[in-house]
Design an enzyme around this catalytic site. Sequence first.
Site, mmCIF file in Angstrom:
data_model
loop_
_atom_site.group_PDB
_atom_site.id
_atom_site.type_symbol
_atom_site.label_atom_id
_atom_site.label_comp_id
_atom_site.label_asym_id
_atom_site.label_seq_id
_atom_site.Cartn_x
_atom_site.Cartn_y
_atom_site.Cartn_z
ATOM 1 N N ASP A 58 -2.772 7.586 -5.431
ATOM 2 C CA ASP A 58 -2.870 6.481 -4.479
ATOM 3 C C ASP A 58 -3.062 5.169 -5.226
ATOM 4 O OD1 ASP A 58 -3.202 5.223 -1.905
ATOM 5 O OD2 ASP A 58 -5.350 5.203 -2.282
ATOM 6 N N ASP A 112 0.826 -1.201 0.000
ATOM 7 C CA ASP A 112 0.000 0.000 0.000
ATOM 8 C C ASP A 112 0.867 1.261 0.000
ATOM 9 O OD1 ASP A 112 -2.057 1.813 0.248
ATOM 10 O OD2 ASP A 112 -2.489 1.372 2.344
#
Length: 449
Positions: A331, A130
């Site tokens: 992101d 992530d």
Amino acid sequence: MGWLLSLPFFLLLTAASSLEEDVPHSSCSSKFIDELRHLNDSSGLHLSLHHPRSRCSPAPFPNLTFSTILSHDEARVRFLTARLTKTVSPLLRPAAVSTPLSPGASTGVGNYVTQIRLGTPAKSYVMVVDTGSSLSWLQCSPCRIYCHDQIGSVFDPAASASYNPVSCSESECTSLEAATLNPSACTLDDVCIYEASYGDRSFSVGYLSKDVLSLGSGQRLAGFVYGCGQDNEGLFGRSAGLIGLARNRLSLLSQLAPSLGNSFSYCLSTAASTGYLSIGSYNGGQFSYTPMQSSSLDNSLYFVRLTSITVGGRGLPVSSSAYTGTPTIIDSGTVITRLPSNVYAALSSAIAAALREYPRQPAYSILDTCFRGSLSRLAVPAVEMVFQGGATLRLAARNVMIDVDGSTTCLAFAPARRVAIIGNKQQETFSVVYDVSRSRIGFAGGGCG
């Protein structure tokens, strides 16, 4: 269907000599080995990245409805918005994380999964990756409170000759709050306790630790700092834990930077191709760059400045302040791009005008610009996203629209609340480099070819 392209991807991290036993289909082995050898022609760490629906994927992934994926995506966006605007949210209160949304349920919102090898002797573990998180952690025995089901055995620190807990007086412990947004605590034996919580009420609590991380091709990171989780509940699928690539001293990227360099790049593939994640060196000449923006909101996330969007070669009829008035991050774990509300409204109107010959369909969850028919039958106009410095994402139809069911296709963008986010649907098939050392982010087309 098109929405399957936004599900989590899988990374396979191995030395070339062991590829045959790790790739599940023998017909994939020779192609995969050639790809990895090509990547390893340059320095740095290079990992092969697979879509979970590819037959060459090293791990299976369960079916999820598109509405479930959008629900998880919204939870992530709410968390990032609360984090950046310092909003007090029930999802972030300690009392809230005591009741997880669904222990052991699938992640389902676009995160990657990789295999790492940890400890002495080294053993393999499947981990979510992530770019929006800093602290890495994995489940550890004896799982004093709870461990969700995972692929393979739970890490046993007692079986690793190189394992060491981090004391409360060490600098890594005092750095925890910046990495997790939660303060550290101490055991009676002076062992540092971490708590990592996420927007969907998933969380991990355990002991901050150090051990040897093996990264394939003989590369090792001694003293890798991570969390040894004793209570791990929520939406982590069957992974063993999570690896963070954000800009924080405790992230994996920062810990590898002294030896490999402070940059990483990736390409998010479709189910029909293979992508990659590289940490360290990259071919700088192929990218167009935009500066990383500094922000007092959060110095660990990756901020960019979107300056314009064109549809069919024409700019949207909005002022420049409509783009720059809202902070924007890029992101890897958010699926659907969120745009400032005025920009989104203009984009929606331009797409609707370009596709006016196609019957409209009702909104689908957060997607409100929908049409009857499949993506393959729509004459989708060219869309470009232009960033400060001229870096441009020239979106193909698959990056603009998304099939939500057998008869409906929707614009794969949504309005932002207080933070705009460039999601992974729009990044798909592009090479994207995060060069932290030079404070820039680069884009290049055809990255997964």
